[in-house]
Motif scaffolding. Structure first.
Motif, short mmCIF file in Angstrom:
data_model
loop_
_atom_site.label_atom_id
_atom_site.label_comp_id
_atom_site.label_asym_id
_atom_site.label_seq_id
_atom_site.Cartn_x
_atom_site.Cartn_y
_atom_site.Cartn_z
N ARG A 100 47.00 40.47 33.48
CA ARG A 100 48.06 39.50 33.81
C ARG A 100 49.02 40.15 34.79
NH1 ARG A 100 49.43 35.25 29.91
NH2 ARG A 100 47.66 35.05 28.53
N PHE A 101 48.98 39.69 36.01
CA PHE A 101 49.88 40.20 37.04
C PHE A 101 51.12 39.33 37.09
CE2 PHE A 101 45.78 41.79 38.74
CZ PHE A 101 46.10 43.13 38.88
N ASP A 102 52.19 39.87 37.65
CA ASP A 102 53.40 39.09 37.92
C ASP A 102 53.16 38.41 39.27
OD1 ASP A 102 55.88 38.07 38.61
OD2 ASP A 102 56.98 39.85 37.97
N TRP A 103 52.52 37.24 39.21
CA TRP A 103 52.11 36.53 40.43
C TRP A 103 53.30 36.18 41.31
CZ3 TRP A 103 47.33 37.53 41.12
CH2 TRP A 103 46.45 37.60 40.03
N ALA A 104 54.42 35.79 40.69
CA ALA A 104 55.60 35.42 41.47
C ALA A 104 56.12 36.61 42.27
CB ALA A 104 56.69 34.86 40.55
N ALA A 105 56.16 37.77 41.67
CA ALA A 105 56.63 38.97 42.37
C ALA A 105 55.67 39.36 43.49
CB ALA A 105 56.80 40.13 41.38
N LEU A 106 54.38 39.23 43.25
CA LEU A 106 53.41 39.54 44.29
C LEU A 106 53.55 38.57 45.46
CD1 LEU A 106 50.26 40.36 42.12
CD2 LEU A 106 51.67 41.99 43.41
N ARG A 107 53.76 37.28 45.16
CA ARG A 107 53.97 36.29 46.23
C ARG A 107 55.23 36.63 47.03
NH1 ARG A 107 52.63 32.83 42.35
NH2 ARG A 107 50.50 32.13 42.53
N ALA A 108 56.29 37.00 46.31
CA ALA A 108 57.56 37.32 46.98
C ALA A 108 57.41 38.53 47.91
CB ALA A 108 58.64 37.61 45.93
N ARG A 109 56.51 39.45 47.60
CA ARG A 109 56.26 40.61 48.46
C ARG A 109 55.33 40.27 49.62
NH1 ARG A 109 57.71 45.63 47.97
NH2 ARG A 109 55.82 46.50 48.88
N GLY A 110 54.82 39.05 49.67
CA GLY A 110 53.97 38.62 50.78
C GLY A 110 52.51 39.02 50.64
N VAL A 111 52.11 39.37 49.44
CA VAL A 111 50.73 39.81 49.21
C VAL A 111 49.73 38.72 49.60
CG1 VAL A 111 49.08 40.39 47.37
CG2 VAL A 111 51.32 41.49 47.44
N PHE A 112 50.11 37.47 49.43
CA PHE A 112 49.18 36.37 49.69
C PHE A 112 49.38 35.73 51.06
CE2 PHE A 112 49.81 36.61 45.07
CZ PHE A 112 48.51 36.94 44.70
N ASP A 113 50.11 36.39 51.95
CA ASP A 113 50.32 35.83 53.28
C ASP A 113 49.03 35.81 54.10
OD1 ASP A 113 52.93 35.44 52.58
OD2 ASP A 113 53.74 37.10 53.77
N ALA A 114 48.13 36.69 53.78
CA ALA A 114 46.80 36.73 54.41
C ALA A 114 45.77 36.60 53.30
CB ALA A 114 46.63 38.05 55.16
N PRO A 115 44.56 36.18 53.63
CA PRO A 115 43.54 36.07 52.58
C PRO A 115 43.33 37.42 51.87
CG PRO A 115 42.77 35.06 54.60
CD PRO A 115 44.05 35.76 54.93
N VAL A 116 43.22 37.36 50.56
CA VAL A 116 42.98 38.56 49.77
C VAL A 116 41.52 38.60 49.37
CG1 VAL A 116 45.36 38.81 48.95
CG2 VAL A 116 43.77 37.38 47.67
N GLU A 117 41.06 39.74 48.92
CA GLU A 117 39.64 39.94 48.64
C GLU A 117 39.11 39.03 47.53
OE1 GLU A 117 37.64 41.64 50.56
OE2 GLU A 117 39.32 42.35 51.78
N SER A 118 39.95 38.69 46.56
CA SER A 118 39.48 37.78 45.50
C SER A 118 39.17 36.41 46.08
CB SER A 118 40.50 37.69 44.36
OG SER A 118 41.79 37.43 44.85
N GLU A 119 39.94 35.96 47.05
CA GLU A 119 39.64 34.69 47.73
C GLU A 119 38.33 34.80 48.51
OE1 GLU A 119 42.88 33.21 50.16
OE2 GLU A 119 44.32 33.99 48.69
#
Length: 195
Positions: A100-119
């Motif tokens: 269980r990751f802190d998805w909101a914090a990861l989004r706020a850091r811009g982790v999902f601004d580009a496609p990630v490997e899980s996608e």
């Protein structure tokens, strides 16, 4: 650049030198020879580092599944490769699929601004399904993904071979993965599902 921190943790998980109990900032920083401040500066949080490590695992799984499909053009082989990956990496797989990751914090850091490997893994699975003849790639992908993850979880916990105690959990999970692929796309049926 993360100075090889992601790769170091990834390799330690793959080599089974770390397990879930070791995935704390203090223990990982000891392994990495870094301060917790350096970890937080680079990744924002422990979750940031562990998410990066999980994405490294997704990249390897995607590469393996694509290679199997290129070699054999058989969805059942791809399904079996997914299960094998999960069972071959008992310390990495739960980080990739169950933490269980802190998805909101990861989004706020811009982790999902580009496609990630899980996608990219899901996109590769969709591509395999499309090339194998799926009429409903999205639904077939969700069913296959859920079924394969369930098989890995059952086999890893020693519960896949219930009712088939003459076979190992791994063997049952592999055969079930092949059968699941055949049920999702029966037109691709070739070979022995017990392989």
């Amino acid at each position: 650049m993360d100075d090889g921190l992601t790769e170091t943790v990834y390799r330690a998980l793959v080599a089974r030198e770390l397990d879930d109990a070791d995935l704390s900032a203090r223990k990982l920083c000891r392994l990495l020879g870094k301060t917790t401040g350096a970890l937080y500066h680079r990744f924002g949080s422990l979750d940031g580092l562990l998410f990066a490590v999980s994405q490294r695992g997704y990249a390897d799984l995607t590469t393996r599944m694509q290679a199997v499909f290129r070699e054999r053009s058989d969805l059942a082989d791809v399904a079996e490769a997914f299960v094998e990956f999960g069972l071959d990496h008992p310390e990495l797989y739960p980080l990739m699929f169950e933490r269980r990751f802190d998805w909101a914090a990861l989004r706020a850091r811009g982790v999902f601004d580009a496609p990630v490997e899980s996608e990219k893994l899901l996109q590769a699975l969709a591509c395999v399904l499309e090339q194998a003849g799926s009429a409903d790639v999205e639904m077939d992908g969700r069913l296959l993904f859920a079924g394969l993850h369930g098989l890995v979880s059952l086999a890893a916990s020693g519960r896949a071979n219930v009712g088939a105690l003459d076979r190992t959990d791994r063997d049952v999970a592999r055969a079930a993965a092949r059968a699941l692929a055949r049920r999702i796309l029966p037109s691709g049926e070739t070979g022995d599902d017990r392989r």
